[in-house]
Design a protein around this motif. Sequence first.
Motif, PDB file in Angstrom:
ATOM      1  N   ARG A  63      42.829  27.591  28.591  1.00  0.00           N
ATOM      2  CA  ARG A  63      41.891  26.636  27.975  1.00  0.00           C
ATOM      3  C   ARG A  63      40.446  27.119  28.107  1.00  0.00           C
ATOM      4  O   ARG A  63      39.621  26.894  27.224  1.00  0.00           O
ATOM      5  CB  ARG A  63      42.054  25.238  28.578  1.00  0.00           C
ATOM      6  N   ARG A  64      40.146  27.817  29.222  1.00  0.00           N
ATOM      7  CA  ARG A  64      38.797  28.388  29.370  1.00  0.00           C
ATOM      8  C   ARG A  64      38.581  29.469  28.325  1.00  0.00           C
ATOM      9  O   ARG A  64      37.491  29.608  27.776  1.00  0.00           O
ATOM     10  CB  ARG A  64      38.638  29.023  30.754  1.00  0.00           C
ATOM     11  N   VAL A  65      39.646  30.239  28.076  1.00  0.00           N
ATOM     12  CA  VAL A  65      39.534  31.320  27.083  1.00  0.00           C
ATOM     13  C   VAL A  65      39.339  30.739  25.686  1.00  0.00           C
ATOM     14  O   VAL A  65      38.446  31.172  24.943  1.00  0.00           O
ATOM     15  CB  VAL A  65      40.796  32.228  27.126  1.00  0.00           C
ATOM     16  N   VAL A  66      40.137  29.709  25.322  1.00  0.00           N
ATOM     17  CA  VAL A  66      40.073  29.199  23.941  1.00  0.00           C
ATOM     18  C   VAL A  66      38.807  28.383  23.684  1.00  0.00           C
ATOM     19  O   VAL A  66      38.360  28.295  22.549  1.00  0.00           O
ATOM     20  CB  VAL A  66      41.313  28.347  23.528  1.00  0.00           C
ATOM     21  N   LYS A  67      38.241  27.815  24.750  1.00  0.00           N
ATOM     22  CA  LYS A  67      37.022  27.015  24.585  1.00  0.00           C
ATOM     23  C   LYS A  67      35.943  27.828  23.868  1.00  0.00           C
ATOM     24  O   LYS A  67      35.205  27.305  23.039  1.00  0.00           O
ATOM     25  CB  LYS A  67      36.516  26.577  25.964  1.00  0.00           C
ATOM     26  N   LYS A  68      35.900  29.111  24.192  1.00  0.00           N
ATOM     27  CA  LYS A  68      34.904  29.971  23.566  1.00  0.00           C
ATOM     28  C   LYS A  68      35.452  30.573  22.264  1.00  0.00           C
ATOM     29  O   LYS A  68      34.796  30.545  21.226  1.00  0.00           O
ATOM     30  CB  LYS A  68      34.546  31.078  24.541  1.00  0.00           C
ATOM     31  N   LYS A  69      36.688  31.077  22.350  1.00  0.00           N
ATOM     32  CA  LYS A  69      37.276  31.805  21.221  1.00  0.00           C
ATOM     33  C   LYS A  69      37.493  30.901  20.004  1.00  0.00           C
ATOM     34  O   LYS A  69      37.389  31.348  18.866  1.00  0.00           O
ATOM     35  CB  LYS A  69      38.628  32.384  21.682  1.00  0.00           C
ATOM     36  N   TYR A 242      25.575  42.971  42.332  1.00  0.00           N
ATOM     37  CA  TYR A 242      26.998  42.617  42.352  1.00  0.00           C
ATOM     38  C   TYR A 242      27.158  41.172  41.857  1.00  0.00           C
ATOM     39  O   TYR A 242      26.320  40.324  42.186  1.00  0.00           O
ATOM     40  CB  TYR A 242      27.565  42.727  43.778  1.00  0.00           C
ATOM     41  N   PRO A 243      28.238  40.875  41.110  1.00  0.00           N
ATOM     42  CA  PRO A 243      28.382  39.494  40.624  1.00  0.00           C
ATOM     43  C   PRO A 243      28.647  38.483  41.737  1.00  0.00           C
ATOM     44  O   PRO A 243      28.325  37.308  41.601  1.00  0.00           O
ATOM     45  CB  PRO A 243      29.583  39.563  39.667  1.00  0.00           C
ATOM     46  N   MET A 244      29.256  38.938  42.839  1.00  0.00           N
ATOM     47  CA  MET A 244      29.500  38.060  43.992  1.00  0.00           C
ATOM     48  C   MET A 244      29.129  38.831  45.245  1.00  0.00           C
ATOM     49  O   MET A 244      29.326  40.048  45.291  1.00  0.00           O
ATOM     50  CB  MET A 244      30.988  37.722  44.111  1.00  0.00           C
TER      51      MET A 244
HETATM   52  N1  CAA Z   1      40.455  32.611  33.415  1.00  0.00           N
HETATM   53  C1  CAA Z   1      39.791  32.612  32.262  1.00  0.00           C
HETATM   54  N2  CAA Z   1      38.467  32.760  32.148  1.00  0.00           N
HETATM   55  C2  CAA Z   1      37.782  32.915  33.289  1.00  0.00           C
HETATM   56  C3  CAA Z   1      38.394  32.940  34.553  1.00  0.00           C
HETATM   57  C4  CAA Z   1      39.795  32.782  34.589  1.00  0.00           C
HETATM   58  N3  CAA Z   1      40.496  32.807  35.729  1.00  0.00           N
HETATM   59  N4  CAA Z   1      37.430  33.119  35.485  1.00  0.00           N
HETATM   60  C5  CAA Z   1      36.266  33.201  34.840  1.00  0.00           C
HETATM   61  N5  CAA Z   1      36.465  33.082  33.516  1.00  0.00           N
HETATM   62  C6  CAA Z   1      35.470  33.138  32.456  1.00  0.00           C
HETATM   63  C7  CAA Z   1      34.677  31.871  32.291  1.00  0.00           C
HETATM   64  O1  CAA Z   1      35.339  30.947  31.466  1.00  0.00           O
HETATM   65  C8  CAA Z   1      33.404  32.386  31.649  1.00  0.00           C
HETATM   66  O2  CAA Z   1      33.612  32.616  30.271  1.00  0.00           O
HETATM   67  P1  CAA Z   1      32.402  32.520  29.226  1.00  0.00           P
HETATM   68  O3  CAA Z   1      31.380  33.510  29.677  1.00  0.00           O
HETATM   69  O4  CAA Z   1      33.080  32.907  27.965  1.00  0.00           O
HETATM   70  O5  CAA Z   1      31.951  31.108  29.284  1.00  0.00           O
HETATM   71  C9  CAA Z   1      33.210  33.755  32.298  1.00  0.00           C
HETATM   72  O6  CAA Z   1      34.485  34.116  32.823  1.00  0.00           O
HETATM   73  C10 CAA Z   1      32.223  33.711  33.393  1.00  0.00           C
HETATM   74  O7  CAA Z   1      32.651  32.759  34.354  1.00  0.00           O
HETATM   75  P2  CAA Z   1      31.677  31.835  35.175  1.00  0.00           P
HETATM   76  O8  CAA Z   1      30.464  31.500  34.353  1.00  0.00           O
HETATM   77  O9  CAA Z   1      32.473  30.712  35.754  1.00  0.00           O
HETATM   78  O10 CAA Z   1      31.271  32.697  36.429  1.00  0.00           O
HETATM   79  P3  CAA Z   1      30.686  34.143  36.555  1.00  0.00           P
HETATM   80  O11 CAA Z   1      29.742  34.484  35.460  1.00  0.00           O
HETATM   81  O12 CAA Z   1      30.228  34.209  37.968  1.00  0.00           O
HETATM   82  O13 CAA Z   1      31.949  35.112  36.413  1.00  0.00           O
HETATM   83  C11 CAA Z   1      33.617  36.308  37.600  1.00  0.00           C
HETATM   84  C12 CAA Z   1      33.085  34.934  37.195  1.00  0.00           C
HETATM   85  C13 CAA Z   1      34.116  37.054  36.347  1.00  0.00           C
HETATM   86  C14 CAA Z   1      34.771  36.039  38.546  1.00  0.00           C
HETATM   87  C15 CAA Z   1      32.453  37.138  38.280  1.00  0.00           C
HETATM   88  O14 CAA Z   1      31.856  36.352  39.296  1.00  0.00           O
HETATM   89  C16 CAA Z   1      32.940  38.429  38.882  1.00  0.00           C
HETATM   90  O15 CAA Z   1      33.109  39.425  38.194  1.00  0.00           O
HETATM   91  N6  CAA Z   1      33.137  38.438  40.214  1.00  0.00           N
HETATM   92  C17 CAA Z   1      33.606  39.630  40.950  1.00  0.00           C
HETATM   93  C18 CAA Z   1      35.090  39.713  40.822  1.00  0.00           C
HETATM   94  C19 CAA Z   1      35.633  40.965  41.476  1.00  0.00           C
HETATM   95  O16 CAA Z   1      34.928  41.810  42.020  1.00  0.00           O
HETATM   96  N7  CAA Z   1      36.956  41.077  41.425  1.00  0.00           N
HETATM   97  C20 CAA Z   1      37.665  42.147  42.069  1.00  0.00           C
HETATM   98  C21 CAA Z   1      38.185  41.664  43.410  1.00  0.00           C
HETATM   99  S1  CAA Z   1      39.018  42.940  44.277  1.00  0.00           S
HETATM  100  C22 CAA Z   1      40.542  42.925  43.609  1.00  0.00           C
HETATM  101  O17 CAA Z   1      40.894  42.150  42.770  1.00  0.00           O
HETATM  102  C23 CAA Z   1      41.476  43.975  44.118  1.00  0.00           C
HETATM  103  C24 CAA Z   1      42.268  43.696  45.332  1.00  0.00           C
HETATM  104  O18 CAA Z   1      43.327  44.316  45.449  1.00  0.00           O
HETATM  105  C25 CAA Z   1      41.834  42.768  46.403  1.00  0.00           C
END
Ligand code: CAA
Length: 302
Positions: A63-69, A242-244
């Motif tokens: 639903r998060r994906v389709v909200k934009k798409k 970094y994003p986080m």
């Molecule tokens: N499903 C669908 N869409 C999602 C989602 C999910 N689970 N999570 C986030 N989104 C979408 C949101 O809907 C939003 O879309 P729009 O831009 O189209 O509105 C977009 O992603 C951005 O989300 P937010 O505004 O809520 O938050 P954000 O800008 O902070 O992005 C994030 C969220 C993509 C998670 C970003 O914070 C990020 O890249 N964080 C770092 C993640 C990372 O480093 N991951 C790797 C971890 S290590 C690993 O995975 C390996 C291991 O083995 C441990």
Amino acid sequence: ICRGFSSSAVRAVVIKHVTIIGGGQMGSGIAQVAASTGHSVTLVDTSEDILKKSVKTIEGSLRRVVKKKFADKPEAGEEYVQKVLKNVSTSSDAGSAAQGTDLVLEAIVENLQVKQDLFSHLDKLAPAHTIFASNTSSLSISDIASSTSRLDRFGGLHFFNPVPMMKLVEVCGTSATSQETFDSLMNFSKELGKTPVSCKDTPGFIVNRLLVPYILEAYHLHERGHGSKEDVDIAMKLGAGYPMGPFELSDYIGLDTIKFILDGWRVMDPNNPSFAPSELLNKLVAEGKLGKKTGEGFYKYK
Ligand code: CAA
Ligand code: NAD
């Protein structure tokens, strides 16, 4: 489904049906992406209750994906969600789900013995052409594969959290993985819309070998009293782009998973100061505060 194979080697398996074992954060994300790209998916976990939660997670994420798409066409968006969900079935019986599938991808707990037990069981039940793959963060693919008799049809397929957003897949072939299996995993990753990179069977592949020591250094820095969690997170976001920050990211990954990685790597390399135990991490895991998935970790959620 399969363009010809012999008992010892598989050639160009086109992966149409995927069985994903583990319906947690990673398994449900991989199931969503595979179903969205037209694959039939069977998602397996230990109970129907967990699986219901997994499907709810997939639905919420779709639903998060389709909200934009489909911003201007909510009805078409709803149709899309239902179409994707139709590609996902669930089962609490891994053995029967492994029959008649092209790929078994495991995303269960980060524990070698548990992964070996699973694959050893499924090896006897899955068809000869079926490829086995692990989404492990830190374990050796060869060690996991050694519990099976299909070493040539075994590889690593490492996704990143959140799977629908993260574009990378690390594809790992061991010295025994056939070229055909490796190619099939590369092609499958591309079909999912991801960018695959090729990795050696070394602990943490590429990303986690660099990312996890950085996260562990953040714990040690904080434990020495050299920065609050909040300041460390702000610093790495605003100062390194970094994003986080590392504490936020740890909560996102899951503190149990990080502890499994750290404990395993300490055995492998006991003198590496990066892999020294973190009291704070141990305490949070012992209290069941595993991060976002349980509502609390380094931070509180909800
Ligand atoms: N499903 C669908 N869409 C999602 C989602 C999910 N689970 N999570 C986030 N989104 C979408 C949101 O809907 C939003 O879309 P729009 O831009 O189209 O509105 C977009 O992603 C951005 O989300 P937010 O505004 O809520 O938050 P954000 O800008 O902070 O992005 C994030 C969220 C993509 C998670 C970003 O914070 C990020 O890249 N964080 C770092 C993640 C990372 O480093 N991951 C790797 C971890 S290590 C690993 O995975 C390996 C291991 O083995 C441990
Ligand atoms: P999670 O705790 O969210 O989910 C694990 C799921 O596996 C749970 O639902 C659990 O019930 C199920 N499970 C456990 N044992 C099982 C078994 N024997 N049979 C069937 N189901 C079983 O964990 P996660 O974050 O999804 O991680 C799963 C795997 O993916 C781990 O190996 C982890 O290292 C790896 N990984 C995690 C991340 C991350 O950021 N969290 C990223 C990449 C890879």
